[in-house]
Design an enzyme around this catalytic site. Structure first.
Site, short mmCIF file in Angstrom:
data_model
loop_
_atom_site.label_atom_id
_atom_site.label_comp_id
_atom_site.label_asym_id
_atom_site.label_seq_id
_atom_site.Cartn_x
_atom_site.Cartn_y
_atom_site.Cartn_z
N THR A 215 -25.08 16.04 -106.04
CA THR A 215 -24.97 17.31 -105.32
C THR A 215 -23.51 17.46 -104.88
O THR A 215 -22.68 17.92 -105.64
CB THR A 215 -25.94 17.36 -104.12
OG1 THR A 215 -25.79 16.18 -103.32
CG2 THR A 215 -27.37 17.48 -104.60
N LYS B 35 -27.49 8.85 -105.85
CA LYS B 35 -26.69 9.99 -105.43
C LYS B 35 -26.69 10.00 -103.91
O LYS B 35 -27.63 9.56 -103.25
CB LYS B 35 -27.23 11.31 -105.98
CG LYS B 35 -28.59 11.76 -105.48
CD LYS B 35 -28.67 12.37 -104.11
CE LYS B 35 -27.66 13.47 -103.89
NZ LYS B 35 -27.78 14.01 -102.47
N THR C 11 -29.05 9.37 -96.88
CA THR C 11 -29.43 10.55 -97.67
C THR C 11 -29.16 10.26 -99.10
O THR C 11 -28.04 10.25 -99.51
CB THR C 11 -28.60 11.74 -97.30
OG1 THR C 11 -29.16 12.25 -96.16
CG2 THR C 11 -28.66 12.80 -98.32
N GLU D 204 -18.59 12.56 -97.87
CA GLU D 204 -17.91 13.86 -97.84
C GLU D 204 -16.66 13.83 -96.96
O GLU D 204 -16.74 13.55 -95.76
CB GLU D 204 -18.88 14.93 -97.33
CG GLU D 204 -20.00 15.21 -98.30
CD GLU D 204 -21.13 16.03 -97.72
OE1 GLU D 204 -21.97 16.49 -98.51
OE2 GLU D 204 -21.17 16.19 -96.49
N ASN E 282 -19.35 20.81 -94.67
CA ASN E 282 -20.67 21.05 -94.07
C ASN E 282 -20.78 22.37 -93.33
O ASN E 282 -21.88 22.81 -93.01
CB ASN E 282 -21.04 19.87 -93.18
CG ASN E 282 -21.41 18.65 -94.00
OD1 ASN E 282 -22.50 18.56 -94.52
ND2 ASN E 282 -20.46 17.75 -94.16
N SER F 260 -23.51 28.46 -97.69
CA SER F 260 -22.99 29.81 -97.88
C SER F 260 -22.50 30.03 -99.30
O SER F 260 -22.38 29.12 -100.08
CB SER F 260 -21.86 30.09 -96.89
OG SER F 260 -20.80 29.17 -97.08
#
Length: 399
Positions: free
Chosen positions: A146, A184, A195, A275, A394, A399
């Site tokens: 992702t 992942k 996660t 991230e 994040n 969006s």
């Protein structure tokens, strides 16, 4: 070679159109036998995605023939329709592979609360089934990404019942047995698990109870101790499938060591790809009265946003470490705490130690070592720094 490093497995990854970008987004991993033993660990979040609920049910008998995975949509918090979609993914996979739907686990990852485009998903399953191969592990690992910047794979192997495992990202299988895996995950990394979606495979001749024991031992000290941002997902799944194709029945302890090695390798890859991260932080807690105390202290330090910001700015602010320790119920004397950062003991006996300007934080790797001086137990938690890039990633995710 990822999940197809172990004999008896095929895999594939395709672009089904679930992602608007057109990137690969659907994967299959298939166990060709002769054994179909399996085990799993799932998120402890009370809000659980429909694929997790489905997979919990079908793993109950300790056997799986296949796993279907998609990125681009979590199928979480989607109501009864989401439950139907998870079942439909299993049924379509079962039809394509000529197995029973109850032999198929389902994994999904992506945005919560958005229904999957099932016409594209089912067509993608058919396409993935047509592309299955023994070389398809890398494609499968790519398709489950992702926000990951890289795909993540690992392999460990042993030559026989008396051999020690060899872990790493290669080479491929030898004449003995192999454990392969893909994962992942780049955000919402916190226990239970982190996660992530993880599929592990082995060609060892191992029973479902042995798989379950090895997997739970490994997860407890690897994925469960990754704590990137303190946020727990609804979709976390770790699966371990055994084909028995090597014909080798390894020593259970050595097999467990190999599974642990692959899980640790993948867990550290998750942290490295977190991230926005610019630092990979290892928090070591020693001298604890109990392992639970060590974990609690380590997790408190790993979740301290002030410290994570300081380390991002290359400031060895050990006072923030002590502040984090002080919020826990662990056994310690505040006047006997020691803290080292990248090998420099900046805090001794709860006060200033060596000058903080001796600490080199210019590299990516950071080790924070805390000695509670209260016992012999220890634990390690892995985290990363908090950066503006993480906030940007994040703030714009949906969006």
């Amino acid at each position: 070679m990822s999940v197809t490093a172990a004999r008896g497995f095929t895999a594939s990854g395709v672009s089904a159109g679930i992602k608007d970008s057109g990137a690969p987004d659907l994967a299959l991993v298939v166990n060709r036998g002769p054994s179909y033993a399996a085990a799993a660990v799932f998120t402890s979040n009370r809000v659980q995605a429909a694929p997790v609920r489905w997979s919990r049910r079908v793993i109950g008998d300790g056997a799986l023939a296949a796993v279907v995975l998609n990125s681009g949509g979590a199928n979480a918090c989607t109501g009864p329709a989401g439950e139907d979609d998870a079942r439909a993914m299993a049924e379509r996979t079962a039809r394509a592979l000529r197995v029973e739907a109850e032999q198929v686990a389902v994994c999904s990852t992506g945005l919560i609360g958005v229904p999957l485009p099932m016409d594209r998903v089912t067509a993608g399953i058919d396409a993935a089934a047509a592309e299955l191969s023994e070389d398809g592990g890398e494609a499968a690992a790519i398709a489950i990404k992702t926000t990951d910047s890289v795909h993540k794979t690992a392999v460990a192997s042993g030559s026989g019942p008396d051999s020690g495992p060899r872990s790493g990202s290669g080479p491929g299988p030898g004449p003995g047995w192999t454990v392969g895996g893909m994962a992942k995950g780049a955000g919402m990394l916190a226990p239970g698990l982190a996660t992530m979606l993880v599929v592990l495979t082995t060609d060892a001749d191992v029973s479902a109870p042995t798989l379950d024991s090895a997997l739970r031992q490994a997860v407890r000290t690897t994925f469960d101790r990754v704590d990137s941002d303190g946020c727990m997902s609804t979709n976390d799944t770790v699966l371990l499938l055994a084909s028995g194709a090597s014909g080798v029945r390894p020593d259970p302890a050595e097999f467990a060591e190999a599974v642990h090695g692959v899980c640790l390798d993948l867990a550290l890859r998750l942290v490295a790809d977190a991230e926005g991260a610019s630092k990979e932080i290892e928090v070591r807690v020693v001298g604890a009265a109990s392992e639970q105390d060590a974990v609690t202290v380590g997790r408190s330090i790993a979740r301290n946003n002030l410290l994570k910001c300081a380390l991002h700015g290359e400031d060895p602010n050990w006072g923030r470490v002590l502040s984090a320790i002080g919020t826990t119920s662990a056994v310690f004397d505040p006047d006997r705490l020691d803290v080292s950062i990248n090998g420099v003991r900046v805090c001794r006996d709860g006060a200033a130690g060596e000058p903080r300007d001796k600490v080199d934080l210019s590299g990516r790797a950071v080790t924070v070592t805390v000695d509670l001086r209260s016992g012999d137990a220890s634990a390690t938690i892995w985290t990363n720094d908090l950066t503006a890039a993480y906030v940007h990633e994040n703030s714009a995710y949906s969006s």
